[in-house]
Motif scaffolding. Structure first.
Motif, PDB file in Angstrom:
ATOM      1  N   ILE A   1       8.997  43.348  40.760  1.00  0.00           N
ATOM      2  CA  ILE A   1       7.814  42.490  40.903  1.00  0.00           C
ATOM      3  C   ILE A   1       7.103  42.319  39.562  1.00  0.00           C
ATOM      4  O   ILE A   1       6.636  41.219  39.234  1.00  0.00           O
ATOM      5  N   VAL A   2       7.037  43.382  38.772  1.00  0.00           N
ATOM      6  CA  VAL A   2       6.361  43.319  37.466  1.00  0.00           C
ATOM      7  C   VAL A   2       6.997  42.240  36.593  1.00  0.00           C
ATOM      8  O   VAL A   2       6.302  41.381  36.031  1.00  0.00           O
ATOM      9  N   GLU A   3       8.319  42.283  36.438  1.00  0.00           N
ATOM     10  CA  GLU A   3       8.967  41.298  35.568  1.00  0.00           C
ATOM     11  C   GLU A   3       8.967  39.913  36.200  1.00  0.00           C
ATOM     12  O   GLU A   3       8.856  38.900  35.503  1.00  0.00           O
ATOM     13  N   ALA A   4       9.062  39.846  37.528  1.00  0.00           N
ATOM     14  CA  ALA A   4       8.985  38.554  38.212  1.00  0.00           C
ATOM     15  C   ALA A   4       7.620  37.908  37.972  1.00  0.00           C
ATOM     16  O   ALA A   4       7.519  36.696  37.764  1.00  0.00           O
ATOM     17  N   ALA A   5       6.577  38.718  37.983  1.00  0.00           N
ATOM     18  CA  ALA A   5       5.231  38.203  37.710  1.00  0.00           C
ATOM     19  C   ALA A   5       5.147  37.643  36.293  1.00  0.00           C
ATOM     20  O   ALA A   5       4.553  36.583  36.057  1.00  0.00           O
ATOM     21  N   ARG A   6       5.763  38.335  35.341  1.00  0.00           N
ATOM     22  CA  ARG A   6       5.749  37.862  33.949  1.00  0.00           C
ATOM     23  C   ARG A   6       6.520  36.550  33.803  1.00  0.00           C
ATOM     24  O   ARG A   6       6.137  35.672  33.021  1.00  0.00           O
ATOM     25  N   VAL A   7       7.601  36.415  34.542  1.00  0.00           N
ATOM     26  CA  VAL A   7       8.415  35.192  34.494  1.00  0.00           C
ATOM     27  C   VAL A   7       7.610  33.988  34.977  1.00  0.00           C
ATOM     28  O   VAL A   7       7.724  32.894  34.430  1.00  0.00           O
ATOM     29  N   VAL A   8       6.775  34.206  36.001  1.00  0.00           N
ATOM     30  CA  VAL A   8       5.896  33.129  36.475  1.00  0.00           C
ATOM     31  C   VAL A   8       4.772  32.896  35.467  1.00  0.00           C
ATOM     32  O   VAL A   8       4.413  31.756  35.155  1.00  0.00           O
ATOM     33  N   GLU A   9       4.236  33.984  34.952  1.00  0.00           N
ATOM     34  CA  GLU A   9       3.096  33.911  34.029  1.00  0.00           C
ATOM     35  C   GLU A   9       3.438  33.122  32.772  1.00  0.00           C
ATOM     36  O   GLU A   9       2.630  32.305  32.297  1.00  0.00           O
ATOM     37  N   ASP A  10       4.650  33.317  32.228  1.00  0.00           N
ATOM     38  CA  ASP A  10       4.983  32.624  30.975  1.00  0.00           C
ATOM     39  C   ASP A  10       5.708  31.295  31.209  1.00  0.00           C
ATOM     40  O   ASP A  10       6.111  30.629  30.255  1.00  0.00           O
ATOM     41  N   GLY A  11       5.878  30.913  32.478  1.00  0.00           N
ATOM     42  CA  GLY A  11       6.437  29.608  32.786  1.00  0.00           C
ATOM     43  C   GLY A  11       7.950  29.530  32.804  1.00  0.00           C
ATOM     44  O   GLY A  11       8.507  28.437  32.956  1.00  0.00           O
ATOM     45  N   THR A  12       8.644  30.658  32.661  1.00  0.00           N
ATOM     46  CA  THR A  12      10.104  30.637  32.754  1.00  0.00           C
ATOM     47  C   THR A  12      10.523  30.136  34.137  1.00  0.00           C
ATOM     48  O   THR A  12      11.494  29.397  34.280  1.00  0.00           O
ATOM     49  N   ALA A  13       9.778  30.566  35.154  1.00  0.00           N
ATOM     50  CA  ALA A  13       9.925  30.011  36.503  1.00  0.00           C
ATOM     51  C   ALA A  13       8.704  29.158  36.788  1.00  0.00           C
ATOM     52  O   ALA A  13       7.579  29.509  36.393  1.00  0.00           O
ATOM     53  N   LYS A  14       8.912  28.049  37.467  1.00  0.00           N
ATOM     54  CA  LYS A  14       7.814  27.115  37.722  1.00  0.00           C
ATOM     55  C   LYS A  14       6.781  27.700  38.683  1.00  0.00           C
ATOM     56  O   LYS A  14       5.582  27.555  38.472  1.00  0.00           O
ATOM     57  N   ARG A  15       7.259  28.398  39.731  1.00  0.00           N
ATOM     58  CA  ARG A  15       6.369  28.938  40.762  1.00  0.00           C
ATOM     59  C   ARG A  15       6.965  30.229  41.324  1.00  0.00           C
ATOM     60  O   ARG A  15       8.168  30.473  41.182  1.00  0.00           O
ATOM     61  N   PRO A  16       6.145  31.036  41.993  1.00  0.00           N
ATOM     62  CA  PRO A  16       6.683  32.246  42.629  1.00  0.00           C
ATOM     63  C   PRO A  16       7.828  31.964  43.591  1.00  0.00           C
ATOM     64  O   PRO A  16       8.781  32.740  43.668  1.00  0.00           O
ATOM     65  N   VAL A  17       7.768  30.858  44.329  1.00  0.00           N
ATOM     66  CA  VAL A  17       8.824  30.554  45.302  1.00  0.00           C
ATOM     67  C   VAL A  17      10.167  30.360  44.614  1.00  0.00           C
ATOM     68  O   VAL A  17      11.222  30.671  45.176  1.00  0.00           O
ATOM     69  N   ASP A  18      10.157  29.889  43.370  1.00  0.00           N
ATOM     70  CA  ASP A  18      11.412  29.713  42.636  1.00  0.00           C
ATOM     71  C   ASP A  18      12.059  31.062  42.359  1.00  0.00           C
ATOM     72  O   ASP A  18      13.282  31.207  42.466  1.00  0.00           O
ATOM     73  N   VAL A  19      11.247  32.041  41.986  1.00  0.00           N
ATOM     74  CA  VAL A  19      11.766  33.397  41.786  1.00  0.00           C
ATOM     75  C   VAL A  19      12.350  33.926  43.092  1.00  0.00           C
ATOM     76  O   VAL A  19      13.443  34.507  43.126  1.00  0.00           O
ATOM     77  N   ASP A  20      11.622  33.732  44.171  1.00  0.00           N
ATOM     78  CA  ASP A  20      12.081  34.237  45.471  1.00  0.00           C
ATOM     79  C   ASP A  20      13.436  33.645  45.849  1.00  0.00           C
ATOM     80  O   ASP A  20      14.334  34.356  46.316  1.00  0.00           O
ATOM     81  N   MET A  21      13.613  32.350  45.638  1.00  0.00           N
ATOM     82  CA  MET A  21      14.878  31.717  46.017  1.00  0.00           C
ATOM     83  C   MET A  21      16.022  32.167  45.107  1.00  0.00           C
ATOM     84  O   MET A  21      17.161  32.318  45.565  1.00  0.00           O
ATOM     85  N   VAL A  22      15.743  32.401  43.834  1.00  0.00           N
ATOM     86  CA  VAL A  22      16.769  32.943  42.936  1.00  0.00           C
ATOM     87  C   VAL A  22      17.294  34.264  43.477  1.00  0.00           C
ATOM     88  O   VAL A  22      18.509  34.497  43.529  1.00  0.00           O
ATOM     89  N   PHE A  23      16.389  35.116  43.935  1.00  0.00           N
ATOM     90  CA  PHE A  23      16.820  36.438  44.393  1.00  0.00           C
ATOM     91  C   PHE A  23      17.429  36.412  45.790  1.00  0.00           C
ATOM     92  O   PHE A  23      18.327  37.198  46.090  1.00  0.00           O
ATOM     93  N   LEU A  24      16.984  35.496  46.629  1.00  0.00           N
ATOM     94  CA  LEU A  24      17.593  35.394  47.962  1.00  0.00           C
ATOM     95  C   LEU A  24      19.017  34.864  47.884  1.00  0.00           C
ATOM     96  O   LEU A  24      19.907  35.331  48.597  1.00  0.00           O
ATOM     97  N   PHE A  25      19.251  33.884  47.009  1.00  0.00           N
ATOM     98  CA  PHE A  25      20.545  33.210  46.999  1.00  0.00           C
ATOM     99  C   PHE A  25      21.480  33.675  45.888  1.00  0.00           C
ATOM    100  O   PHE A  25      22.653  33.309  45.888  1.00  0.00           O
ATOM    101  N   GLY A  26      20.971  34.489  44.955  1.00  0.00           N
ATOM    102  CA  GLY A  26      21.826  34.938  43.859  1.00  0.00           C
ATOM    103  C   GLY A  26      21.972  36.433  43.715  1.00  0.00           C
ATOM    104  O   GLY A  26      22.902  36.903  43.054  1.00  0.00           O
ATOM    105  N   TYR A  27      21.067  37.205  44.320  1.00  0.00           N
ATOM    106  CA  TYR A  27      21.046  38.644  44.050  1.00  0.00           C
ATOM    107  C   TYR A  27      21.038  39.505  45.313  1.00  0.00           C
ATOM    108  O   TYR A  27      20.798  40.708  45.234  1.00  0.00           O
ATOM    109  N   GLY A  28      21.292  38.892  46.454  1.00  0.00           N
ATOM    110  CA  GLY A  28      21.403  39.669  47.684  1.00  0.00           C
ATOM    111  C   GLY A  28      20.107  40.271  48.170  1.00  0.00           C
ATOM    112  O   GLY A  28      20.113  41.237  48.945  1.00  0.00           O
TER     113      GLY A  28
END
Length: 696
Positions: free
Chosen positions: A614-641
Motif C-alpha cells: 500500500i505504501v508504494e502504491a500510494a506513492r505511485v498515485v501521488e507522483d502520477g505514475t498511475a492516474k488513479r487508485p483504481v488503476d493500481v487496483d486493476m493492475v494487481f487484480l489482473f497481473g499479480y494474482g
C-alpha cells in the motif's frame, strides 16, 4: 393485424388470438431494471385478470435475452417490485407462461426463465448464474429452481463457478425443454401454439421435488471449508441450495437471507469495485479518440513472452509476422505458438475447424525487413537496454511511416528507447504479463512524446485482445513491477528476521493469494530478479537494508525455481516441498548479519506485506505514475494474482483506514526508518479522513 399494447416503455403485449406475446425491449442487454420488473409483473397480472389469453410467451428484442441486473442500480436503494416477487407472480400465473431465450440468459435473466412453465432455447444460447463473481449468490430463485430441474450437483456447479452453460448442455440437463432456431418472436409464437395443441407440456418448477443428494452437499461443503474458508458467499450458496428441499416459500426465504448476508460483506464490496474498475480503466480520455490501423502486427522475439504475445494477436484475428535472429529460435517460437493454439482448441476457446486458419496468419522470418509493412511492432527480447536500442534503431529505418513501435519492457525507460528513433511520437510501452496469451493485464506506458492516437491505439489493441489496458507513466517498473520491487523486500526481510519462506507463503495464501511470493518467484524464475538486482547494484542506496542475500545465494547455486527443479522449493513432479538447503542458507546469512530470529504470526506477516504494498502504491498515485487508485487496483487484480474479493491494494487500504496504516508504518519504522516511511498522501488522508476511493 396484431394488437400491440405498451405496458410501459420497455414491456409490450402483443395478442395473437389465444396467445399473448410479452416482449422485453431494454437495450443493449435487456437488463432487469425497475421498469422491466414492474412491466413484467403488470403484464402477467393484467393478462390473468382479463382471462382471454390461454398461453403467454415471454421473449426479448435485440441481440440477447435478459443478460442480468441493471448495473446502474448497483449500490442504490432497491426499488419495488423485487425480482423474487415478480418471478413468483409469473410462476403462480393461472395461464401457462413460457419463455424463449436467445443470446445469453444470465443471473436474473436465467432466473426469469426458470420461473416460467416451459423454456425454449434458441441455438447459440448460453445460460448462467454469475453472481459469485460479485461476491453474491443467485437471489431470485436460482438456488431453488435449478436443483428442482437439473439436480443439486448442477445447481452447485453453476452457482459456485459462475460459468456459462451451452444450450445443448442446458437441454441435456433439463434446464430448457426445447432447442430451436429462428427469430425469437417467431419461435415464441410457434411454441405457444404447441402449448395450445398439447405438444409442449408446461408445469410449475416449484411443484417439482429436488432429488435428494446429501452427499453432493456434504462433499461440496467440505471442499469449500478446506479450499475457500476465507470466502463468504460460496458457503451461503450451499446453504441456499440445501433449502431447495423445502417448499418454495421457505426455500426462497433462506435464499433471500443468504443473498442479503452476502451483500453486507467487504468481499462483495471488493468484487463490485473490481467489476466497475475493469470498465473504468478504459474510460479515460487517453483511451478515446482517433486510432491507427491494427491490421498487421510484428513481434520480435520467439521466446515465452514473444510467442505468447503472437498467440494472443492470432487468436484475436490479427495476422502476425514473428522475427527471430536464428532458425532454431524461430522454430521454437513457432512450435510454442502452435502448442498455445492447440491448447486454445482443447480448452474450447477456439473451434477446431479454425485452428489451421489461425496458424495460417503467422509469418515466421529471420529478417527484420519483413516488418516493413506492419502497423504495429512489439519488441519482446531480453531486458537489456543496449539490445533494445539496437532493435529500435533498425526498426526506425525499416518500418513504414505511421507504424507504431512498442516495447514489451518490464522495467526499462521507454523515453530512452524512443530517443534512439527519429519518431519518438510513435513509440510506447506495451507491457504484457506472462503467459501473455492468458494473463489479461496490459500496461500501456506513455512516453514523454507518445502521440495521442498512438496511446489510444494501445487501448484499442487491449480491447481487441480482450485484455485490461491500464495507463502507466515511465519509471523503473511502471506501476506493477515498481510496487512489486518495494513490497517484495518485506517478504525477504520477514525471512531474514525469523519467518520461513513457507510460512510467508502460507500466510499470504490464507489472505487470498493463489500463490505466496516464494512460490511465484520459483514459477517465474529466480534468475529474473537476480539479473535485476545486479543491474541496479550500482545505484543501490547504501542506507537501505539489502533484501537479496538469500535469493542471490540460491541463484549462485544454479537453483532458479521450477525450471531447474529446485529453488525455495523442490519440484519432482509432485506438490512442491520446502528445499532443506535453503534453510541452511538462511541460517548462514542470519549468522553473518548477527540476526537473532524471532517469531511472526501469520497476521503480522500479512499486515507488514500488505502495508508495504500500500505504501508504494500510494506513492505511485501521488507522483502520477498511475492516474488513479483504481488503476493500481486493476493492475494487481489482473497481473499479480491479488485476491479479487479484496478489490485491489488501495481498495483494501480503505477497509483498513489511513490512520491505522500510518500508525503501522510509524511502528515498523522504529526497526527500519529508511524502508518504512509514511507517504505524504497517506498522512494527509489520515488527517482529513478521506479515502483512496475519493480520488477515483
Amino acid at each position: 393485424m396484431a394488437d400491440i399494447h405498451q405496458v410501459n416503455d420497455l414491456i409490450s403485449i402483443e395478442r395473437q388470438g389465444d396467445i399473448a406475446l410479452v416482449c422485453i425491449d431494454n437495450p443493449p442487454v435487456n437488463a432487469t431494471g425497475q421498469q422491466v420488473r414492474e412491466g413484467l409483473q403488470q403484464a402477467i397480472e393484467q393478462l390473468n385478470a382479463e382471462g382471454t389469453a390461454k398461453v403467454i410467451a415471454i421473449y426479448a428484442a435485440g441481440r440477447t435475452f435478459v443478460a442480468g441486473a441493471d448495473i446502474r442500480e448497483f449500490g442504490k436503494p432497491p426499488k419495488a417490485p423485487a425480482l423474487p416477487d415478480v418471478f413468483n407472480v409469473i410462476e403462480d400465473s393461472a395461464i401457462p407462461v413460457i419463455s424463449v431465450m436467445h443470446g445469453t440468459a444470465l443471473g436474473g435473466g436465467f432466473e426469469l426463465g426458470l420461473s416460467t412453465h416451459a423454456r425454449i432455447g434458441i441455438e447459440g444460447l448460453r445460460v448462467g448464474l454469475p453472481e459469485i463473481n460479485l461476491g453474491l449468490l443467485p437471489g431470485a430463485g436460482g438456488t431453488q429452481r435449478v436443483p428442482r430441474l437439473a439436480g443439486i450437483p448442477m445447481a452447485l456447479d453453476m452457482a459456485l463457478s459462475g460459468r456459462m452453460v451451452s444450450a445443448k448442455a442446458a437441454l441435456e440437463k433439463g434446464l430448457i425443454d426445447r432447442l430451436e432456431s429462428g427469430d425469437p418472436r417467431d419461435v415464441a409464437l410457434k411454441a405457444a401454439q404447441d402449448v395450445l395443441d398439447g405438444t409442449l407440456a408446461t408445469r410449475r418448477t416449484c411443484d417439482l421435488d429436488t432429488p435428494r443428494d446429501d452427499k453432493a452437499l456434504e462433499d461440496t461443503a467440505a471442499m469449500l471449508k478446506k479450499k475457500q474458508a476465507h470466502l463468504f458467499s460460496p458457503h451461503k450458496i450451499v446453504e441456499a441450495v440445501r433449502a431447495s428441499y423445502l417448499p418454495r416459500a421457505e426455500g426462497l426465504k433462506i435464499e433471500r437471507q443468504a443473498f442479503v448476508d452476502s451483500m453486507d460483506t467487504p468481499q462483495r464490496a471488493g468484487m463490485i469495485h473490481a467489476f466497475f474498475g475493469e470498465r473504468a480503466v478504459s474510460g479515460i480520455p487517453e483511451a478515446k479518440g482517433d486510432t491507427r490501423p491494427l491490421d498487421k502486427i510484428g513481434v520480435i522475439g520467439g521466446g515465452t513472452m514473444g510467442s505468447g504475445i503472437a498467440t494472443s494477436c492470432l487468436l484475436a484475428g490479427i495476422p502476425v509476422t514473428l522475427v527471430e535472429v536464428a532458425q532454431d529460435g524461430l522454430d521454437r517460437g513457432v512450435a510454442t505458438i502452435t502448442k498455445n493454439i492447440d491448447g486454445a482448441v482443447s480448452r474450447g476457446k477456439l473451434a477446431a475447424d479454425k485452428r489451421d486458419a489461425v496458424l495460417g496468419m503467422l509469418t515466421p522470418s529471420l529478417e527484420m525487413e519483413a516488418l516493413s509493412d506492419v502497423d504495429l511492432v512489439i519488441e519482446a527480447v531480453f531486458e537489456q537496454m543496449d539490445v533494445k536500442k539496437d532493435i529500435f534503431t533498425k526498426l526506425d529505418s525499416i518500418c513504414k511511416d505511421g507504424a507504431i513501435l512498442a516495447s514489451n519492457t518490464s522495467y526499462l525507460d521507454v523515453n530512452e528507447i524512443a530517443a534512439c528513433t527519429g519518431r519518438p511520437q510513435d513509440v510506447l510501452g506495451l507491457h504484457f504479463f506472462s503467459p501473455a496469451h492468458v494473463m489479461r493485464l496490459l500496461e500501456i506506458v506513455q512516453g514523454e512524446k507518445t502521440a495521442a492516437d498512438v496511446l489510444a491505439t494501445g487501448f484499442a489493441l487491449a480491447k481487441k485482445l480482450k485484455k485490461v489496458g491500464v495507463l502507466a507513466q515511465v519509471c523503473d517498473g511502471f506501476i506493477g513491477n515498481r510496487i512489486l520491487a518495494h513490497y517484495s523486500k518485506t517478504a525477504s526481510y520477514l525471512v531474514l528476521d525469523g519467518a520461513s519462506p513457507q510460512q510467508v507463503d502460507d500466510a499470504l495464501e490464507g489472505f487470498g493469494f493463489a500463490m505466496g511470493p516464494h512460490k511465484v518467484g520459483d514459477l517465474a524464475g529466480l534468475d529474473i530478479g537476480w539479473m535485476t538486482r545486479k543491474r541496479k547494484a550500482a545505484t543501490r542506496d547504501p542506507n537501505e537494508r539489502y533484501a537479496g542475500d538469500v535469493a542471490d545465494r540460491i541463484c549462485e547455486e544454479g537453483w532458479f525455481g521450477r525450471k531447474t527443479g529446485k529453488g525455495y522449493y523442490l519440484y519432482d513432479g509432485g506438490a512442491p516441498v520446502p528445499n532443506p538447503e535453503v534453510a541452511k542458507i538462511i541460517d548462514a546469512v542470519r549468522a553473518e548479519k548477527g540476526i537473532t530470529p524471532r517469531d511472526f504470526t501469520d497476521q503480522e506477516i500479512v499486515d507488514r506485506y500488505m502495508t508495504a504494498m500500500i505504501v508504494e502504491a500510494a506513492r505511485v498515485v501521488e507522483d502520477g505514475t498511475a492516474k488513479r487508485p483504481v488503476d493500481v487496483d486493476m493492475v494487481f487484480l489482473f497481473g499479480y494474482g491479488f485476491p479479487r474479493f479484496r478489490g485491489g491494494p488501495l481498495h483494501y487500504a480503505d477497509t483498513i483506514g489511513a490512520k491505522e496504516l500510518v500508525s503501522r508504518i510509524e511502528t515498523y519504522a522504529k526497526e527500519d526508518p529508511h524502508y518504512w516511511q509514511v507517504p505524504p498522501i497517506l498522512r494527509k488522508m489520515a488527517e482529513d479522513g478521506t479515502k483512496f476511493a475519493d480520488l477515483n
